[in-house]
Design a protein around this motif. Structure first.
Motif, short mmCIF file in Angstrom:
data_model
loop_
_atom_site.label_atom_id
_atom_site.label_comp_id
_atom_site.label_asym_id
_atom_site.label_seq_id
_atom_site.Cartn_x
_atom_site.Cartn_y
_atom_site.Cartn_z
N ASP A 1 6.91 -46.39 11.86
CA ASP A 1 6.57 -45.25 11.00
C ASP A 1 7.55 -44.09 11.21
OD1 ASP A 1 4.41 -46.51 9.85
OD2 ASP A 1 2.95 -45.72 11.29
N ILE A 2 7.86 -43.80 12.46
CA ILE A 2 8.82 -42.73 12.77
C ILE A 2 10.21 -43.09 12.25
CG2 ILE A 2 9.93 -41.45 14.64
CD1 ILE A 2 7.36 -41.89 16.29
N TYR A 3 10.60 -44.32 12.46
CA TYR A 3 11.92 -44.80 12.03
C TYR A 3 12.08 -44.68 10.51
CZ TYR A 3 15.82 -48.14 11.62
OH TYR A 3 17.02 -48.75 11.36
N ILE A 4 11.06 -45.12 9.77
CA ILE A 4 11.13 -45.10 8.30
C ILE A 4 11.10 -43.67 7.78
CG2 ILE A 4 9.86 -45.73 6.22
CD1 ILE A 4 9.04 -48.32 7.68
N THR A 5 10.32 -42.81 8.42
CA THR A 5 10.26 -41.41 7.98
C THR A 5 11.59 -40.70 8.20
OG1 THR A 5 7.89 -41.33 8.52
CG2 THR A 5 9.03 -39.22 8.28
N ALA A 6 12.31 -41.06 9.27
CA ALA A 6 13.56 -40.37 9.61
C ALA A 6 14.72 -40.76 8.70
CB ALA A 6 13.91 -40.65 11.06
N VAL B 1 0.93 -40.01 8.43
CA VAL B 1 0.85 -41.43 8.78
C VAL B 1 1.06 -41.62 10.27
CG1 VAL B 1 1.93 -43.69 8.43
CG2 VAL B 1 1.60 -42.15 6.49
N ILE B 2 2.06 -40.94 10.82
CA ILE B 2 2.36 -41.06 12.25
C ILE B 2 1.21 -40.52 13.09
CG2 ILE B 2 3.92 -40.27 14.08
CD1 ILE B 2 6.13 -40.18 11.91
#
Length: 384
Positions: free
Chosen positions: A212-217, A246-247
């Motif tokens: 989730d963090i990876y996709i948001t960044a 989401v995170i």
């Protein structure tokens, strides 16, 4: 010892637990009204946003892709998961495990089996949809494009691994819901070892949060590019806030899973300590679907909203034009009839009011079209 049948309560078979949690207040997330309300509302929102997205892609721009296929699959599996979760309320979700009957527990465990498969598929498909969506946005060879490809590979491996674990939790699958099975060989989601069961849930949740963090960044790097307009930056901030939601839900679920050991702590009571974690995952994938859908249909919907809410920007420019023979005052068309006739003899004014004039008279407008004044917006989700 009394005969055991489907109406026998588990407490009459296993006795009272070492830790009596029957007097604990009912958590808000264990109440049927809360579970039904949140699950139904977010599922409805997910349907609305995803349907808007698919309509724009299939009927308006006619440029569908793998991201649309994945978001459709997400919608199917998350709908099944939400319905199964709501049905499980009838069979024990939110109540104490030992107070359930044998028949209710068997049905609850069957529903959990189906629920777990569909939730894992939903989480994987919505991430695959977002990453495929990024492939449309970024040019080949850029680090964002390569990061999206890498994300696709790892999300696919992660999704397959945990879907297989959820589909085949035991050597004999029916042992996953048969509480009286003799020497069942189960692992992962059906393990009777509290540590192994908790480790399976936590590992899935933790990797899910990292993704989730990876996709948001990945798309947020557009915020710092000089050619991006302020409107696009505002949209990116909104998406970042939705991604942060989401995170947050995912991180909260990790905490709940670790604290209660997947329903094994302080006593084995999965139907009492588990509903909050399941609800958080349902909400998480639904919010993620909204994040994936808004950038697709919003550019199409925005002009219609502008017609309802007048928010158009305009600028007023003033130009001083000198005429050949005009001796009129510079303010307005006031004065005698002779002066007014002199005003309309001005070739620039005549060109404007005479429908048969073909002269190109007067200074060229300094006001360009909106598309000429704006730099290319790279946040274009429709580019194939």
């Amino acid at each position: 010892m009394q005969a055991i049948n489907d109406t026998t309560q588990l407490i009459n078979i296993f006795g009272f637990p070492s830790y009596d949690n029957f007097r604990e207040p009912v958590p808000f997330t264990n109440q049927a009204s809360c579970l039904i309300g949140f699950t139904s509302a977010f599922l409805a929102l997910s349907w609305i946003f995803v349907c808007f997205r698919l309509y724009v892609r299939l009927r308006v721009v006619r440029m569908s892709g793998l991201d649309d296929l994945f978001v459709f699959l997400y919608l199917v599996f998350t709908s099944v998961a939400s319905i199964v979760f709501l049905v499980s309320i009838k069979y024990g979700t939110g109540r104490h495990f030992l107070l359930l009957t044998v028949g209710s527990v068997k049905m609850y465990l069957k529903l959990f089996y189906v629920l777990n498969i569909n939730l894992n598929l939903s989480a994987a498909f919505i991430k695959l949809s977002l990453l495929c969506q990024f492939l449309r946005l970024f040019d080949k060879g850029t680090w964002a494009y390569r990061a999206s490809i890498i994300g696709l590979v790892f999300v696919t491996l992660w999704g397959l691994t945990f879907v297989i674990l959820s589909v085949f939790p035991c050597t004999v699958i029916s042992d996953a819901w048969n509480i009286f099975a003799n020497n069942p060989r189960c692992w992962g989601y059906a393990s009777q070892n509290p540590d192994l069961f908790t480790a399976t849930l936590v590992s899935h949740n933790l990797i899910n949060t990292v993704f989730d963090i990876y996709i948001t960044a990945i798309p947020f790097q557009l915020y710092f590019q000089p050619e991006v307009t302020s409107r696009t930056r505002l949209g990116l901030m909104v998406l970042l806030l939705m991604g942060a939601t989401v995170i947050t839900l995912s991180t909260w679920r990790i905490y709940e899973t670790i604290y209660y050991k997947g329903g094994w702590y302080p006593t084995h009571d999965p139907t009492w300590y588990g509903p909050k974690s399941i609800l958080l995952m349902v909400l998480e994938v639904n919010v993620a679907s909204i994040c994936a859908s808004v950038p697709i249909f919003w550019p199409v919907l925005r002009p219609y909203l502008g017609a309802i809410f007048v928010t158009r920007e305009f600028s007023v420019k003033h130009e001083i034009r000198e005429t050949e023979s005009s001796s009129l005052p510079s303010r307005g068309r006031t004065g005698s009839e002779t002066e007014l006739n002199t005003y309309y003899n001005d070739p620039y004014v005549t060109d404007l009011v005479d429908p048969f004039s073909s002269k190109d008279i007067g200074p060229k407008s300094r006001i360009g079209s909106e598309s000429d004044r704006r730099k290319t917006n790279r946040w274009n989700w429709f580019r194939g």
